[in-house]
Design a protein around this motif. Sequence first.
Motif, PDB file in Angstrom:
ATOM      1  N   MET A   1      24.105  30.010  47.502  1.00 25.21           N
ATOM      2  CA  MET A   1      25.128  28.981  47.493  1.00 25.21           C
ATOM      3  C   MET A   1      26.299  29.448  46.631  1.00 25.21           C
ATOM      4  O   MET A   1      26.117  30.171  45.656  1.00 25.21           O
ATOM      5  CB  MET A   1      24.521  27.682  46.949  1.00 25.21           C
ATOM      6  N   ALA A   2      27.470  29.013  46.971  1.00 29.14           N
ATOM      7  CA  ALA A   2      28.683  29.412  46.261  1.00 29.14           C
ATOM      8  C   ALA A   2      28.840  28.662  44.943  1.00 29.14           C
ATOM      9  O   ALA A   2      28.482  27.495  44.829  1.00 29.14           O
ATOM     10  CB  ALA A   2      29.897  29.120  47.146  1.00 29.14           C
ATOM     11  N   LYS A   3      29.362  29.355  43.951  1.00 29.23           N
ATOM     12  CA  LYS A   3      29.715  28.715  42.675  1.00 29.23           C
ATOM     13  C   LYS A   3      31.089  28.080  42.845  1.00 29.23           C
ATOM     14  O   LYS A   3      32.002  28.688  43.416  1.00 29.23           O
ATOM     15  CB  LYS A   3      29.767  29.746  41.551  1.00 29.23           C
ATOM     16  N   ILE A   4      31.225  26.862  42.349  1.00 29.76           N
ATOM     17  CA  ILE A   4      32.478  26.117  42.454  1.00 29.76           C
ATOM     18  C   ILE A   4      32.858  25.623  41.060  1.00 29.76           C
ATOM     19  O   ILE A   4      32.001  25.225  40.275  1.00 29.76           O
ATOM     20  CB  ILE A   4      32.322  24.893  43.400  1.00 29.76           C
ATOM     21  N   ARG A   5      34.145  25.635  40.787  1.00 30.06           N
ATOM     22  CA  ARG A   5      34.673  25.108  39.518  1.00 30.06           C
ATOM     23  C   ARG A   5      35.304  23.744  39.764  1.00 30.06           C
ATOM     24  O   ARG A   5      36.039  23.568  40.743  1.00 30.06           O
ATOM     25  CB  ARG A   5      35.723  26.045  38.947  1.00 30.06           C
ATOM     26  N   LEU A   6      35.041  22.815  38.861  1.00 28.17           N
ATOM     27  CA  LEU A   6      35.674  21.494  38.887  1.00 28.17           C
ATOM     28  C   LEU A   6      36.498  21.341  37.622  1.00 28.17           C
ATOM     29  O   LEU A   6      36.049  21.732  36.544  1.00 28.17           O
ATOM     30  CB  LEU A   6      34.628  20.375  38.887  1.00 28.17           C
ATOM     31  N   THR A   7      37.672  20.743  37.749  1.00 24.78           N
ATOM     32  CA  THR A   7      38.521  20.510  36.582  1.00 24.78           C
ATOM     33  C   THR A   7      38.932  19.056  36.541  1.00 24.78           C
ATOM     34  O   THR A   7      39.311  18.473  37.557  1.00 24.78           O
ATOM     35  CB  THR A   7      39.780  21.405  36.620  1.00 24.78           C
ATOM     36  N   GLY A  41      29.372  25.416  38.689  1.00 25.09           N
ATOM     37  CA  GLY A  41      27.996  25.283  39.145  1.00 25.09           C
ATOM     38  C   GLY A  41      27.944  25.353  40.662  1.00 25.09           C
ATOM     39  O   GLY A  41      28.963  25.571  41.325  1.00 25.09           O
ATOM     40  N   GLU A  42      26.759  25.157  41.201  1.00 21.67           N
ATOM     41  CA  GLU A  42      26.566  25.162  42.646  1.00 21.67           C
ATOM     42  C   GLU A  42      26.470  23.724  43.148  1.00 21.67           C
ATOM     43  O   GLU A  42      25.807  22.898  42.526  1.00 21.67           O
ATOM     44  CB  GLU A  42      25.295  25.930  43.013  1.00 21.67           C
ATOM     45  N   PRO A  43      27.097  23.420  44.274  1.00 25.78           N
ATOM     46  CA  PRO A  43      26.973  22.074  44.834  1.00 25.78           C
ATOM     47  C   PRO A  43      25.509  21.761  45.153  1.00 25.78           C
ATOM     48  O   PRO A  43      24.748  22.639  45.572  1.00 25.78           O
ATOM     49  CB  PRO A  43      27.806  22.132  46.114  1.00 25.78           C
ATOM     50  N   CYS A  44      25.130  20.518  44.954  1.00 25.36           N
ATOM     51  CA  CYS A  44      23.767  20.068  45.243  1.00 25.36           C
ATOM     52  C   CYS A  44      23.492  20.224  46.739  1.00 25.36           C
ATOM     53  O   CYS A  44      24.281  19.777  47.583  1.00 25.36           O
ATOM     54  CB  CYS A  44      23.611  18.600  44.822  1.00 25.36           C
ATOM     55  N   SER A  45      22.368  20.860  47.072  1.00 25.45           N
ATOM     56  CA  SER A  45      22.045  21.109  48.479  1.00 25.45           C
ATOM     57  C   SER A  45      20.967  20.161  49.018  1.00 25.45           C
ATOM     58  O   SER A  45      20.580  20.270  50.180  1.00 25.45           O
ATOM     59  CB  SER A  45      21.599  22.562  48.660  1.00 25.45           C
ATOM     60  N   ASP A  46      20.520  19.238  48.193  1.00 25.13           N
ATOM     61  CA  ASP A  46      19.489  18.278  48.596  1.00 25.13           C
ATOM     62  C   ASP A  46      20.150  17.104  49.321  1.00 25.13           C
ATOM     63  O   ASP A  46      20.812  16.277  48.696  1.00 25.13           O
ATOM     64  CB  ASP A  46      18.727  17.797  47.369  1.00 25.13           C
ATOM     65  N   GLU A  47      19.934  17.017  50.632  1.00 26.43           N
ATOM     66  CA  GLU A  47      20.568  15.960  51.428  1.00 26.43           C
ATOM     67  C   GLU A  47      20.117  14.561  51.029  1.00 26.43           C
ATOM     68  O   GLU A  47      20.803  13.588  51.339  1.00 26.43           O
ATOM     69  CB  GLU A  47      20.285  16.193  52.915  1.00 26.43           C
ATOM     70  N   ASN A  48      18.995  14.450  50.352  1.00 25.98           N
ATOM     71  CA  ASN A  48      18.495  13.145  49.932  1.00 25.98           C
ATOM     72  C   ASN A  48      19.025  12.718  48.565  1.00 25.98           C
ATOM     73  O   ASN A  48      18.802  11.599  48.135  1.00 25.98           O
ATOM     74  CB  ASN A  48      16.962  13.147  49.910  1.00 25.98           C
ATOM     75  N   ASN A  49      19.711  13.614  47.895  1.00 27.58           N
ATOM     76  CA  ASN A  49      20.258  13.323  46.572  1.00 27.58           C
ATOM     77  C   ASN A  49      21.618  12.647  46.738  1.00 27.58           C
ATOM     78  O   ASN A  49      22.450  13.107  47.530  1.00 27.58           O
ATOM     79  CB  ASN A  49      20.403  14.645  45.796  1.00 27.58           C
ATOM     80  N   LEU A 122      26.341  18.709  28.962  1.00 27.02           N
ATOM     81  CA  LEU A 122      26.377  18.965  30.404  1.00 27.02           C
ATOM     82  C   LEU A 122      24.963  19.008  30.987  1.00 27.02           C
ATOM     83  O   LEU A 122      24.032  19.476  30.335  1.00 27.02           O
ATOM     84  CB  LEU A 122      27.104  20.278  30.697  1.00 27.02           C
ATOM     85  N   PRO A 123      24.813  18.531  32.228  1.00 29.34           N
ATOM     86  CA  PRO A 123      23.496  18.569  32.858  1.00 29.34           C
ATOM     87  C   PRO A 123      23.052  20.000  33.162  1.00 29.34           C
ATOM     88  O   PRO A 123      23.874  20.927  33.212  1.00 29.34           O
ATOM     89  CB  PRO A 123      23.685  17.776  34.157  1.00 29.34           C
ATOM     90  N   GLU A 124      21.747  20.145  33.360  1.00 27.89           N
ATOM     91  CA  GLU A 124      21.174  21.450  33.682  1.00 27.89           C
ATOM     92  C   GLU A 124      21.838  22.008  34.943  1.00 27.89           C
ATOM     93  O   GLU A 124      22.091  21.289  35.905  1.00 27.89           O
ATOM     94  CB  GLU A 124      19.671  21.302  33.925  1.00 27.89           C
ATOM     95  N   GLY A 125      22.144  23.304  34.917  1.00 20.96           N
ATOM     96  CA  GLY A 125      22.754  23.966  36.064  1.00 20.96           C
ATOM     97  C   GLY A 125      24.273  23.909  36.079  1.00 20.96           C
ATOM     98  O   GLY A 125      24.904  24.520  36.931  1.00 20.96           O
ATOM     99  N   ILE A 126      24.853  23.170  35.144  1.00 20.56           N
ATOM    100  CA  ILE A 126      26.315  23.067  35.040  1.00 20.56           C
ATOM    101  C   ILE A 126      26.724  23.712  33.719  1.00 20.56           C
ATOM    102  O   ILE A 126      26.143  23.435  32.679  1.00 20.56           O
ATOM    103  CB  ILE A 126      26.788  21.600  35.044  1.00 20.56           C
ATOM    104  N   SER A 127      27.733  24.569  33.765  1.00 23.56           N
ATOM    105  CA  SER A 127      28.217  25.245  32.560  1.00 23.56           C
ATOM    106  C   SER A 127      29.685  24.936  32.343  1.00 23.56           C
ATOM    107  O   SER A 127      30.439  24.764  33.308  1.00 23.56           O
ATOM    108  CB  SER A 127      28.058  26.756  32.695  1.00 23.56           C
TER     109      SER A 127
END
Length: 149
Positions: A1-7, A41-49, A122-127
């Motif tokens: 999965m691709a890493k994406i930055r949010l600002t 981080g990586e976008p969540c890939s769980d369709e149920n989340n 920050l939550p786990e998986g997010i830096s």
Amino acid sequence: MAKIRLTKEFRFEMAHALWNYDGLCKNIHGHSYILQVTVIGEPCSDENNPKYGMVMDFGDLKKIVKEEVVEPMDHSIVVSEKADAEKLLGVPQMTERYHITPYQPTCENLLVDFSERISSKLPEGISLFSLKLHETGNSFAEWYASDNA
């Protein structure tokens, strides 16, 4: 999965004074700060989340930064512990909101402090990727995780 930055961008008013400085900034003065916070981080890939497709909910990032930085710092005075804070902050009615820091409260050192405050929440998986703090309309400092690894 691709890493994406949010600002997300935040604005607050804060005063400071630079202890033992040789210019005008040794006097108490204020700024209209603009803080840009970028996480990666990586976008969540769980369709149920409910956060499916998101790196992080912008609302969750806003909550962290507001609680850790904006709310405590907004309309406060920040001075180094090396200053004689009792004399400097001697008018209680006008100094209800202040911070005495173990560092010189420059734009640069504020970023180091803010990076620690935000990263720890920050939550786990997010830096935390970077911070940019505008002190004036044309002056800013930047902090990058990659420079501090």
